[in-house]
Design a protein around this motif. Structure first.
Motif, PDB file in Angstrom:
ATOM      1  N   UNK A 155       0.839  -1.212   0.000  1.00 26.98           N
ATOM      2  CA  UNK A 155       0.000   0.000   0.000  1.00 26.98           C
ATOM      3  C   UNK A 155       0.871   1.259   0.000  1.00 26.98           C
ATOM      4  N   UNK A 156       1.934   1.228   0.824  1.00 29.65           N
ATOM      5  CA  UNK A 156       2.789   2.429   0.934  1.00 29.65           C
ATOM      6  C   UNK A 156       3.442   2.758  -0.405  1.00 29.65           C
ATOM      7  N   UNK A 157       3.814   1.722  -1.133  1.00 31.78           N
ATOM      8  CA  UNK A 157       4.403   1.949  -2.456  1.00 31.78           C
ATOM      9  C   UNK A 157       3.323   2.397  -3.448  1.00 31.78           C
ATOM     10  N   UNK A 158       2.211   1.690  -3.433  1.00 29.21           N
ATOM     11  CA  UNK A 158       1.170   1.886  -4.447  1.00 29.21           C
ATOM     12  C   UNK A 158       0.484   3.248  -4.310  1.00 29.21           C
ATOM     13  N   UNK A 159       0.343   3.707  -3.053  1.00 23.76           N
ATOM     14  CA  UNK A 159      -0.403   4.950  -2.808  1.00 23.76           C
ATOM     15  C   UNK A 159       0.507   6.102  -2.406  1.00 23.76           C
ATOM     16  N   UNK A 160       1.801   5.997  -2.769  1.00 23.71           N
ATOM     17  CA  UNK A 160       2.751   6.996  -2.274  1.00 23.71           C
ATOM     18  C   UNK A 160       2.464   8.409  -2.787  1.00 23.71           C
ATOM     19  N   UNK A 161       1.768   8.516  -3.897  1.00 23.28           N
ATOM     20  CA  UNK A 161       1.503   9.848  -4.461  1.00 23.28           C
ATOM     21  C   UNK A 161       0.166  10.437  -4.028  1.00 23.28           C
TER      22      UNK A 161
ATOM     23  N   UNK B 168      -3.593   7.226   4.833  1.00 28.77           N
ATOM     24  CA  UNK B 168      -3.380   6.615   6.145  1.00 28.77           C
ATOM     25  C   UNK B 168      -3.244   5.126   5.870  1.00 28.77           C
ATOM     26  N   UNK B 169      -2.099   4.562   6.196  1.00 28.89           N
ATOM     27  CA  UNK B 169      -1.865   3.126   5.992  1.00 28.89           C
ATOM     28  C   UNK B 169      -1.751   2.472   7.364  1.00 28.89           C
ATOM     29  N   UNK B 170      -2.627   1.542   7.637  1.00 31.32           N
ATOM     30  CA  UNK B 170      -2.604   0.875   8.952  1.00 31.32           C
ATOM     31  C   UNK B 170      -2.014  -0.516   8.823  1.00 31.32           C
ATOM     32  N   UNK B 171      -1.106  -0.839   9.739  1.00 33.56           N
ATOM     33  CA  UNK B 171      -0.481  -2.170   9.746  1.00 33.56           C
ATOM     34  C   UNK B 171      -1.112  -3.019  10.847  1.00 33.56           C
TER      35      UNK B 171
END
Length: 353
Positions: free
Chosen positions: A175-181, A185-188
Motif C-alpha cells: 500500500x505504501x508503495x502503491x499509494x505513495x503519491x 493513512x496506511x494501517x499495519x
C-alpha cells in the motif's frame, strides 16, 4: 450539499435502526424510520454474513451492531465532529480498503469520510462484505445528500483523491508503495496487551476474558499478550478465563485450538492450557487463535519503556493504574468514536486533503 448537521442526524438515525439488534434481544421497534423496507432485509444480510464467514457468529455480529448503536447518537457524533472545520469543506473522493477480521471493522473510517462531507469509494474484504452496503442504503434513504456519494467496488481502485487502507504488515508495504503519491493513512497489524501486576481481583480477570475472547481474539483491540511479574502464578488468570469455556463449541475455534496445540507439543514448547485456551511464553505480540502469549517482567519502569518503544505495534494496553492512556479491564471492545485506530485522527487527516 448536505450540511454536517444533516449528516450527524442521518448517522444518529442509523444508530436508532441498529438499536433493534442486540445480543440480548432482537426486537422490531415500529417507530424506527423506514423499518418496513429495511428491518427484515437486514436480518437476512446478517444471516448471509454468518454463512459466508464462520468467525462471524450471530453473537459477534450483534455485539458489533450493539456497540455501533451506542456510539451513533447525536451527543457522541457532535463531540466527535466538534473540532472539524466544516466551513472550508470541499468534497473529495476517499478510497477505503477495509480489513475483514471482525464484523463492520471498517465502519469508523466509512463514518469519518462521509461525516466530513467527502465521497467514499469502499473496497471491502471478501470476509465482511454483506452488512455495510445494506447500512449504506439505509443512510441514503434517511439523508438524500448521501446519494451518489457512496460507492462499493471489487475492481482495482481508480479515480480517487486520498486513501485509508488497513492490512497486514506485508500488504502495508505494498500500500505504501502503491499509494505513495496520494494523501494516505496506511494501517499495519497491531495487537493489544494486558499488564498484570498481581493486584487484580477475580472480577478484573473475568472482564479481561472479554478482551481476550470477544471476536475469538481476531480484533486488533483483542488482548493477545500478557506481561506478568517474574514467578507469577496463572491460576487466577485461568479462573477468570473459564467463563468463556463455551468457545470450544465453535468448530472453527476448536480446530484452531487442536491444530496449534499439536504444533506446540510437537515442537516441545512449554505451555499451560485449560481445555480451550493455551498460554505460551513468547516475545511476539501476535498470538495464534486460542493462544495468548506472555512475557515476564522484573521491573515496572523497564516495562513502561519497552511498551513506549513498541507503541507502533500496540493498539491498546489493558491495565489497572499502571500506565497513561491504559484501557480498563473489559473495555477494549467498547471504543469511543474519538478512540482513533493507531492514534491517528482520521477527521484531521480528512480536513486537510
Amino acid at each position: 450539499m448536505n450540511s454536517i448537521q444533516n449528516r450527524i442526524t442521518a448517522f444518529a438515525k442509523l444508530g436508532d435502526f441498529l438499536s433493534q439488534f442486540s445480543v440480548d434481544n432482537i426486537k422490531k421497534i415500529d417507530s424506527i424510520e423506514h423499518n418496513e423496507i429495511f428491518y427484515d432485509g437486514f436480518l437476512h444480510q446478517m444471516k448471509i454474513a454468518q454463512e459466508n464467514n464462520s468467525w462471524f457468529t450471530k453473537e459477534n455480529i450483534l455485539f458489533s451492531l450493539n456497540s455501533l448503536s451506542k456510539s451513533l447518537n447525536k451527543s457522541n457524533l457532535d463531540k466527535f465532529t466538534k473540532n472539524f472545520n466544516s466551513s472550508k469543506e470541499s468534497s473529495k473522493k476517499v478510497a477505503i480498503i477495509m480489513a475483514g477480521n471482525i464484523p463492520l471493522v471498517g465502519f469508523h473510517d466509512f463514518l469519518s469520510v462521509l461525516i466530513s462531507g467527502h465521497s467514499v469509494l469502499v473496497k471491502q474484504s471478501s470476509s465482511d462484505k454483506h452488512l455495510l452496503p445494506f447500512l449504506a442504503k439505509y443512510l441514503e434513504f434517511v439523508e438524500e445528500g448521501f446519494k451518489g456519494k457512496i460507492t462499493f467496488t471489487e475492481e482495482k481502485l481508480s479515480d480517487f483523491d486520498a486513501v485509508i487502507a488497513t492490512g497486514s504488515d506485508n500488504t502495508a508495504r505494498y500500500f505504501e508503495y502503491y499509494f505513495k503519491n496520494k494523501p494516505n493513512i496506511i494501517r499495519k497489524s497491531r495487537n493489544s496487551v494486558a499488564v498484570i501486576t498481581g493486584k487484580e481481583t477475580e472480577e478484573d480477570f473475568i472482564k479481561l476474558s472479554d478482551d481476550v475472547f470477544q471476536y475469538f481474539g481476531l480484533g486488533c483491540r483483542s488482548v493477545s499478550k500478557l506481561y506478568v511479574p517474574k514467578g507469577y502464578n496463572f491460576d487466577a488468570f485461568f479462573t477468570g478465563m473459564y467463563v468463556k469455556k463455551e468457545h470450544i463449541n465453535n468448530a472453527k475455534y476448536a480446530n484452531n485450538y487442536d491444530y496449534n496445540k499439536a504444533v506446540y507439543l510437537m515442537s516441545e514448547f512449554d505451555l499451560l492450557e485449560n481445555g480451550f485456551l493455551m498460554i505460551k511464553e513468547d516475545e511476539s505480540y501476535s498470538s495464534p487463535i486460542a493462544t495468548v502469549f506472555y512475557e515476564y517482567y522484573d521491573n515496572e519502569i523497564d516495562l513502561k519503556i519497552k511498551l513506549h518503544q513498541d507503541k507502533e505495534k500496540i493498539q491498546c494496553i489493558v491495565a489497572k493504574d499502571f500506565i497513561e492512556n491504559e484501557v480498563a479491564f473489559g473495555q477494549t471492545q467498547h471504543p469511543k468514536l474519538t478512540d482513533f485506530a493507531d492514534g491517528v485522527n482520521t477527521l484531521e487527516f480528512l480536513s486537510k486533503i
